[in-house]
Design an enzyme around this catalytic site. Structure first.
Site, PDB file in Angstrom:
ATOM      1  N   VAL A  67      21.128   8.367  11.044  1.00  0.00           N
ATOM      2  CA  VAL A  67      21.861   9.004  12.147  1.00  0.00           C
ATOM      3  C   VAL A  67      21.040  10.166  12.698  1.00  0.00           C
ATOM      4  O   VAL A  67      20.680  11.086  11.977  1.00  0.00           O
ATOM      5  CB  VAL A  67      23.232   9.547  11.675  1.00  0.00           C
ATOM      6  CG1 VAL A  67      24.030  10.064  12.869  1.00  0.00           C
ATOM      7  CG2 VAL A  67      24.019   8.487  10.940  1.00  0.00           C
TER       8      VAL A  67
ATOM      9  N   LYS B  71      26.445   4.907  14.497  1.00  0.00           N
ATOM     10  CA  LYS B  71      26.194   6.267  14.005  1.00  0.00           C
ATOM     11  C   LYS B  71      27.494   7.064  13.939  1.00  0.00           C
ATOM     12  O   LYS B  71      27.719   7.823  13.003  1.00  0.00           O
ATOM     13  CB  LYS B  71      25.166   6.951  14.902  1.00  0.00           C
ATOM     14  CG  LYS B  71      23.787   6.285  14.810  1.00  0.00           C
ATOM     15  CD  LYS B  71      22.898   6.787  15.928  1.00  0.00           C
ATOM     16  CE  LYS B  71      21.532   6.162  15.907  1.00  0.00           C
ATOM     17  NZ  LYS B  71      20.777   6.448  17.133  1.00  0.00           N
TER      18      LYS B  71
ATOM     19  N   GLU C 201      14.280  -0.857  24.172  1.00  0.00           N
ATOM     20  CA  GLU C 201      13.847  -2.168  23.670  1.00  0.00           C
ATOM     21  C   GLU C 201      13.827  -3.185  24.816  1.00  0.00           C
ATOM     22  O   GLU C 201      14.482  -2.987  25.843  1.00  0.00           O
ATOM     23  CB  GLU C 201      14.839  -2.674  22.616  1.00  0.00           C
ATOM     24  CG  GLU C 201      15.056  -1.739  21.449  1.00  0.00           C
ATOM     25  CD  GLU C 201      13.915  -1.754  20.459  1.00  0.00           C
ATOM     26  OE1 GLU C 201      13.186  -2.761  20.417  1.00  0.00           O
ATOM     27  OE2 GLU C 201      13.742  -0.756  19.751  1.00  0.00           O
TER      28      GLU C 201
ATOM     29  N   LYS D 166      21.168   2.193  10.198  1.00  0.00           N
ATOM     30  CA  LYS D 166      22.544   2.531  10.574  1.00  0.00           C
ATOM     31  C   LYS D 166      23.441   1.299  10.635  1.00  0.00           C
ATOM     32  O   LYS D 166      24.627   1.367  10.303  1.00  0.00           O
ATOM     33  CB  LYS D 166      22.592   3.270  11.899  1.00  0.00           C
ATOM     34  CG  LYS D 166      21.838   2.605  13.017  1.00  0.00           C
ATOM     35  CD  LYS D 166      20.814   3.522  13.596  1.00  0.00           C
ATOM     36  CE  LYS D 166      19.729   2.783  14.306  1.00  0.00           C
ATOM     37  NZ  LYS D 166      18.657   3.623  14.758  1.00  0.00           N
TER      38      LYS D 166
ATOM     39  N   ILE E 161      17.364  15.045  12.715  1.00  0.00           N
ATOM     40  CA  ILE E 161      18.379  16.096  12.555  1.00  0.00           C
ATOM     41  C   ILE E 161      19.087  15.901  11.211  1.00  0.00           C
ATOM     42  O   ILE E 161      19.604  14.816  10.949  1.00  0.00           O
ATOM     43  CB  ILE E 161      19.438  16.034  13.684  1.00  0.00           C
ATOM     44  CG1 ILE E 161      18.768  16.068  15.062  1.00  0.00           C
ATOM     45  CG2 ILE E 161      20.438  17.160  13.541  1.00  0.00           C
ATOM     46  CD1 ILE E 161      19.751  15.872  16.218  1.00  0.00           C
TER      47      ILE E 161
ATOM     48  N   ALA F 254       9.655  19.184  -4.650  1.00  0.00           N
ATOM     49  CA  ALA F 254      10.462  18.276  -5.479  1.00  0.00           C
ATOM     50  C   ALA F 254      10.280  18.560  -6.969  1.00  0.00           C
ATOM     51  O   ALA F 254      11.060  18.105  -7.794  1.00  0.00           O
ATOM     52  CB  ALA F 254      10.072  16.824  -5.179  1.00  0.00           C
TER      53      ALA F 254
HETATM   54  N1  LIG Z   1      12.372   3.552  15.320  1.00  0.00           N
HETATM   55  C1  LIG Z   1      13.099   4.660  15.191  1.00  0.00           C
HETATM   56  O1  LIG Z   1      12.848   5.673  15.855  1.00  0.00           O
HETATM   57  C2  LIG Z   1      14.251   4.693  14.222  1.00  0.00           C
HETATM   58  C3  LIG Z   1      15.002   5.882  14.085  1.00  0.00           C
HETATM   59  C4  LIG Z   1      16.039   5.930  13.152  1.00  0.00           C
HETATM   60  C5  LIG Z   1      16.327   4.809  12.405  1.00  0.00           C
HETATM   61  N2  LIG Z   1      15.599   3.655  12.577  1.00  0.00           N
HETATM   62  C6  LIG Z   1      15.932   2.512  11.733  1.00  0.00           C
HETATM   63  O2  LIG Z   1      14.834   2.304  10.844  1.00  0.00           O
HETATM   64  C7  LIG Z   1      14.731   0.910  10.541  1.00  0.00           C
HETATM   65  C8  LIG Z   1      13.321   0.433  10.907  1.00  0.00           C
HETATM   66  O3  LIG Z   1      13.117   0.639  12.272  1.00  0.00           O
HETATM   67  P1  LIG Z   1      11.672   0.517  12.934  1.00  0.00           P
HETATM   68  O4  LIG Z   1      11.813   1.035  14.310  1.00  0.00           O
HETATM   69  O5  LIG Z   1      10.649   1.063  12.033  1.00  0.00           O
HETATM   70  O6  LIG Z   1      11.537  -1.088  13.002  1.00  0.00           O
HETATM   71  P2  LIG Z   1      10.210  -1.949  13.291  1.00  0.00           P
HETATM   72  O7  LIG Z   1       9.174  -1.102  13.921  1.00  0.00           O
HETATM   73  O8  LIG Z   1      10.672  -3.182  13.977  1.00  0.00           O
HETATM   74  O9  LIG Z   1       9.699  -2.350  11.833  1.00  0.00           O
HETATM   75  C9  LIG Z   1      10.384  -3.224  11.006  1.00  0.00           C
HETATM   76  C10 LIG Z   1       9.547  -3.525   9.787  1.00  0.00           C
HETATM   77  O10 LIG Z   1      10.284  -4.407   8.937  1.00  0.00           O
HETATM   78  C11 LIG Z   1       9.438  -5.459   8.545  1.00  0.00           C
HETATM   79  N3  LIG Z   1      10.222  -6.673   8.290  1.00  0.00           N
HETATM   80  C12 LIG Z   1      10.935  -7.391   9.185  1.00  0.00           C
HETATM   81  N4  LIG Z   1      11.500  -8.450   8.569  1.00  0.00           N
HETATM   82  C13 LIG Z   1      11.119  -8.383   7.300  1.00  0.00           C
HETATM   83  C14 LIG Z   1      11.349  -9.204   6.173  1.00  0.00           C
HETATM   84  N5  LIG Z   1      12.110 -10.314   6.251  1.00  0.00           N
HETATM   85  N6  LIG Z   1      10.819  -8.846   4.986  1.00  0.00           N
HETATM   86  C15 LIG Z   1      10.052  -7.741   4.884  1.00  0.00           C
HETATM   87  N7  LIG Z   1       9.780  -6.920   5.913  1.00  0.00           N
HETATM   88  C16 LIG Z   1      10.320  -7.244   7.108  1.00  0.00           C
HETATM   89  C17 LIG Z   1       8.462  -5.671   9.670  1.00  0.00           C
HETATM   90  O11 LIG Z   1       7.317  -6.320   9.140  1.00  0.00           O
HETATM   91  P3  LIG Z   1       5.996  -6.645  10.020  1.00  0.00           P
HETATM   92  O12 LIG Z   1       5.415  -5.291  10.380  1.00  0.00           O
HETATM   93  O13 LIG Z   1       5.126  -7.411   9.129  1.00  0.00           O
HETATM   94  O14 LIG Z   1       6.480  -7.386  11.214  1.00  0.00           O
HETATM   95  C18 LIG Z   1       8.204  -4.221  10.115  1.00  0.00           C
HETATM   96  O15 LIG Z   1       7.182  -3.650   9.360  1.00  0.00           O
HETATM   97  C19 LIG Z   1      15.855   0.235  11.326  1.00  0.00           C
HETATM   98  O16 LIG Z   1      16.993   0.131  10.498  1.00  0.00           O
HETATM   99  C20 LIG Z   1      16.126   1.209  12.455  1.00  0.00           C
HETATM  100  O17 LIG Z   1      17.436   1.116  12.943  1.00  0.00           O
HETATM  101  C21 LIG Z   1      14.567   3.577  13.471  1.00  0.00           C
END
Ligand SMILES: NC(=O)c1ccc[n+]([C@@H]2O[C@H](COP(=O)([O-])OP(=O)(O)OC[C@H]3O[C@@H](n4cnc5c(N)ncnc54)[C@H](OP(=O)(O)O)[C@@H]3O)[C@@H](O)[C@H]2O)c1
Length: 430
Positions: free
Chosen positions: A133, A206, A191, A106, A137, A34
């Site tokens: 998305v 997506k 889930e 997404k 990739i 960077a």
């Molecule tokens: N998981 C994947 O493989 C993946 C892949 C691509 C994209 N994504 C996207 O990435 C995003 C996160 O996914 P994830 O799987 O990491 O979700 P996750 O494991 O459920 O984590 C969500 C995080 O958000 C925090 N949170 C929830 N409500 C909140 C609030 N009101 N204020 C502040 N923090 C808050 C939670 O806090 P606490 O820890 O304190 O509960 C947790 O740390 C989503 O948009 C998902 O669609 C995920």
């Protein structure tokens, strides 16, 4: 040496924790690539007391509302999730305060992409969403920058690893959908409430994003035709195999001859020899077809902390380098609105599985319904016997209009001898 890029991370779940780990472990590499350090200036999540298997030592904790306005933060990384609520509020506030935003969300981009792009561009900052998305990739960058010189004719892909895992496992084990879904939930690939994935909604989000990038149109989620995989049976997978196909949940976007855009998500039968058929398990794959480049395949891990963090960090490197590109490849004000082409105008072949009472004349009645709608049969299979008195009958058709096929299926479903709602799967030759 340029000053560090100071990053505020909101969300420390699967992706957020992955990003913290990557930014710490790869600090020297990122610095070199960077041209400046990428520094975690603050983190935030819902519960500061939660025990996390994550080294946060030396990183200040802030309430999520502060990240958007803190003067010592340059970029907000939104990894909370959800189309509205705290994620949307944070992203909007950050953009309005002149901070670039990186997100993996997404749902947010699919629902509010055009408005957020306008907001980002009016404040001269980046809105980067590579991770939203296909996880690891680089599909957004691939389409928006790598294929920028092409008119994209079509793209299709496996955009949801959970569905691909379930369909792959059904194929390998011969077990039915509910059984494999329960197993996927135990392994953490699905889930507790799996509807978002298996009903095709995640794929639709997506696809709507990729369509906007590929065709330079406003994100139009409402026009995506969506069907999920709940009605795919182990028997369908067995028959698909016998016919030379694999069943995949695909997102497909095409520019129609009249300039409209077709966007659809549904299970498809695809020839075994295609790259898309070979992408198994939790892998994602996208095939894009440009007028000068031809077909380009993107395949890789579509989710998980590591791959998704890789995409988030790539966006941060771009921002650290000062590399700003229009959010959807053309300025937000130049995004067009294409007329949606409805699924009723699809032209293609079909697979139809019926459960019928085993008695003479039934096949003739089914064939008559197809003939009435001018649908011509390609093959009829009646090999496997189901338990009891009913037998499965599988038909494939030559290419025909969706509207005709739908009418024929309605007529067939009304026959006395047809004892279950017919299963219809579109065959895509690509
Ligand atoms: N998981 C994947 O493989 C993946 C892949 C691509 C994209 N994504 C996207 O990435 C995003 C996160 O996914 P994830 O799987 O990491 O979700 P996750 O494991 O459920 O984590 C969500 C995080 O958000 C925090 N949170 C929830 N409500 C909140 C609030 N009101 N204020 C502040 N923090 C808050 C939670 O806090 P606490 O820890 O304190 O509960 C947790 O740390 C989503 O948009 C998902 O669609 C995920």
């Amino acid at each position: 040496m340029a000053p560090p890029l100071r990053v505020g991370i909101a969300g420390l779940g699967t992706v957020g924790a992955g990003v913290v780990r990557l930014l710490r472990r790869q600090a020297a590499l990122l610095d070199k690539r960077a041209g400046r350090a990428i520094e975690i200036a603050a983190v935030s999540a819902r519960n500061p007391e939660k025990s996390r298997d994550l080294d946060l030592s030396g990183i200040p904790w802030r309430h999520v509302d502060e990240l958007a306005t803190a003067p010592d933060i340059d970029v907000v990384v939104e990894l909370i999730g959800g189309e509205d609520g705290p994620a949307k509020a944070l992203v909007e506030r950050a953009l309005m305060h002149g901070k670039s935003v990186v997100t993996a969300n997404k749902a947010l981009i699919a629902h509010h992409g055009a408005a957020l792009a306008r907001l980002a561009e009016s404040h001269g900052v980046s809105l980067a969403y590579e991770a939203s998305v296909c996880g690891g990739i680089p599909i957004v960058k691939g389409l928006r920058e790598g294929l920028a010189a092409n008119n994209i004719r079509e793209l299709h892909g496996i955009l949801n690893g959970t569905c691909n895992y379930i369909l792959t496992q059904m194929g390998e084990s011969g077990r039915d959908f509910d059984d494999i879904l329960a197993e996927a939930q135990r392994f953490g690939y699905a889930e507790t409430d799996p509807s978002f994935d298996i009903d095709g909604i995640d794929t639709a989000h997506k696809l709507a994003i990729l369509t906007a990038v590929a065709f330079g149109t406003e994100v139009d989620l409402a026009s995506v035709h969506v069907e999920g995989i709940r009605r795919i049976g182990a028997l369908d997978i067995t028959y698909a195999d016998a016919l030379g196909y694999r069943i995949k949940l695909l997102g497909i976007a095409r520019r129609a001859a009249d300039g409209g855009i077709e966007q659809r998500v549904h299970p498809c039968m695809v020839p075994k020899a295609t790259a898309i058929a070979a992408a198994d398990g939790v892998f994602n794959a996208v095939v894009a077809e440009g007028d000068f480049v031809g077909r380009v395949n993107f395949v890789g891990p579509g989710a998980g902390g590591g791959p998704t963090a890789s995409a988030v960090a790539a966006d941060l490197i771009d921002i650290a380098r000062g590399h700003v590109v229009p959010v959807f490849g053309v300025p937000a004000s130049a995004l067009s609105r294409a007329d949606p082409t409805p699924i009723t105008r699809r032209f293609g072949a079909y697979y139809l599985r019926l459960e019928v009472v085993d008695r003479p004349g039934v096949i003739a009645d089914v064939a008559a319904a197809l003939r009435d709608q001018n649908v011509s049969l390609e093959s009829v299979l009646q090999r496997l016997r189901a338990p009891g008195d009913n037998v499965p009958v599988v038909l494939t058709t030559h290419e025909t209009d969706e509207a005709r096929m739908t009418a024929a299926v309605a007529q067939i479903a009304a026959l006395d001898a047809v004892v279950e709602p017919p299963r219809l799967i579109r065959i895509e030759q690509f």
